[in-house]
Write an enzyme that holds these catalytic residues in place. Structure first.
Site, short mmCIF file in Angstrom:
data_model
loop_
_atom_site.label_atom_id
_atom_site.label_comp_id
_atom_site.label_asym_id
_atom_site.label_seq_id
_atom_site.Cartn_x
_atom_site.Cartn_y
_atom_site.Cartn_z
N CYS A 173 55.85 60.06 14.19
CA CYS A 173 56.13 59.95 12.75
C CYS A 173 57.63 60.15 12.59
O CYS A 173 58.22 61.01 13.26
CB CYS A 173 55.36 61.01 11.97
N THR A 174 58.26 59.35 11.74
CA THR A 174 59.72 59.43 11.62
C THR A 174 60.19 60.75 11.03
O THR A 174 61.38 61.08 11.12
CB THR A 174 60.27 58.25 10.79
N HIS A 175 59.29 61.52 10.42
CA HIS A 175 59.67 62.86 9.96
C HIS A 175 59.90 63.83 11.13
O HIS A 175 60.70 64.76 11.03
CB HIS A 175 58.57 63.46 9.07
N CYS A 185 58.56 54.00 8.69
CA CYS A 185 57.40 54.87 8.51
C CYS A 185 56.30 54.36 9.43
O CYS A 185 55.89 53.20 9.32
CB CYS A 185 56.94 54.83 7.05
N ASN A 186 55.85 55.21 10.34
CA ASN A 186 54.81 54.78 11.28
C ASN A 186 53.52 54.40 10.57
O ASN A 186 52.88 53.39 10.91
CB ASN A 186 54.53 55.90 12.29
N THR A 187 53.14 55.19 9.57
CA THR A 187 51.89 54.93 8.86
C THR A 187 51.95 53.60 8.12
O THR A 187 51.00 52.81 8.18
CB THR A 187 51.61 56.08 7.86
N TYR A 225 51.99 59.61 2.90
CA TYR A 225 51.19 58.42 3.18
C TYR A 225 50.06 58.70 4.18
O TYR A 225 49.11 57.92 4.27
CB TYR A 225 52.07 57.33 3.78
N GLY A 226 50.19 59.78 4.94
CA GLY A 226 49.34 59.97 6.11
C GLY A 226 47.85 60.07 5.84
O GLY A 226 47.05 59.82 6.73
N ASP A 272 60.71 54.63 3.62
CA ASP A 272 59.73 55.56 4.17
C ASP A 272 59.00 56.21 3.01
O ASP A 272 59.42 56.10 1.85
CB ASP A 272 60.44 56.62 5.03
N SER A 273 57.93 56.92 3.32
CA SER A 273 57.20 57.65 2.28
C SER A 273 58.04 58.78 1.69
O SER A 273 57.74 59.28 0.61
CB SER A 273 55.91 58.24 2.87
#
Length: 280
Positions: free
Chosen positions: A197-199, A84-86, A53-54, A21-22
């Site tokens: 978003c995974t966050h 990471c979705n982005t 990353y967004g 992930d970012s």
């Protein structure tokens, strides 16, 4: 016949699974993988030195995601989870093209389960700006909206990933940000919110508090981490790569501070893997 950029490397059931992930957001996916596949060795990569990353351009995201994937495949992983979705929206096609035949799982906002869950026909999608403007996401939205007669209300959450990366999960600033993003969706009639978003699962309780205070109707929250872990398990089983038993090892890499990632593992998951800072 065209040869892949990276020939299939030899893998077996004892090889680890790579997750990246970012930053620390992918830990929300890792916890589901760790719970569902407790015997699997896991390697987590937090690209915190290049986060967030967004707000990045798609070309940059593809290049960066490939660099991280190359590092992880260089560690001998048997499967990759782009947590990471982005990065999934921008780069998973390029990653799969470079490692054809390898089990590679991405994450995407749970629009389909959200469409099944909504009663009002209105679904709020909380995600990064890059995710919400990605062609892959917009195509998925249009397909599901048409098939289910669902209206998706898209809400970019500028600055939220930064707050979570700082560990500011319940601070006044984070709560204020989330109120600004969530309350308008509730006022517009959304009865289902997608954590895109995974966050964001790490501030789920804050979101639930805002919903409890402001919603006049029941609201469901959709997190796809569990579904990602199930899909990974299916792919590994199909490839004969499930590790059936034994003590699992967990290690982490980061392009920023090893101690910060160690603190995130400990604070968010209660785990203490060996962490190494790398220049990738």
């Amino acid at each position: 016949m065209m040869q892949p950029a990276h020939p299939m490397h030899s893998v077996n059931a004892e090889a680890p699974i790579g997750v990246f992930d970012s930053g620390v957001g992918g830990l929300s996916v890792l916890r589901h993988i760790h719970a569902q596949l407790p015997h699997e060795h896991l390697v987590y990569f937090a690209d915190s030195g290049h986060a967030p990353y967004g707000d990045r351009a798609e070309a940059w995201l593809v290049e960066r995601s490939l660099a991280v994937a190359r590092f992880l495949f260089g560690q001998g992983i048997k499967a990759l989870v782009v947590a990471c979705n982005t990065a999934t929206v921008a780069a998973i096609k390029a990653i799969r093209a470079e490692w054809p035949g390898m089990p590679i799982v991405g994450v995407e906002p749970g629009l389909k389960p959200a469409a099944a869950a909504t009663s009002s026909g209105k679904v709020g999608v909380l995600a990064t700006d890059s995710t919400l403007h990605g062609a892959k996401f917009l195509q998925l939205r249009d397909q599901i909206a048409s098939a289910s007669n669902t209206e998706f209300l898209l809400q970019p959450c500028i600055g939220l990933v930064d707050q979570i990366e700082l560990g500011e999960l319940g601070s006044k600033e984070t709560v204020a940000l989330l109120e600004g993003y969530v309350v308008p969706l509730l006022k517009d009639g959304a009865d289902t919110l997608v954590l895109g978003c995974t966050h964001y699962p790490f501030v789920e309780q804050v979101i639930r508090g805002i919903v409890a205070e402001h919603a006049t109707h029941p609201v469901a929250l959709i997190d796809t981490g569990d579904a990602v872990a199930r899909q990974l398990a299916r792919l590994l089983e199909g490839a004969g790569l499930l590790r059936p038993a034994g003590t699992a090892q967990l290690r982490g890499y980061t392009t920023a501070s090893a101690s910060v990632l160690a603190d995130a593992f400990r604070g968010l998951l209660g785990l203490a893997p060996v962490i190494e800072a790398v220049d990738v």
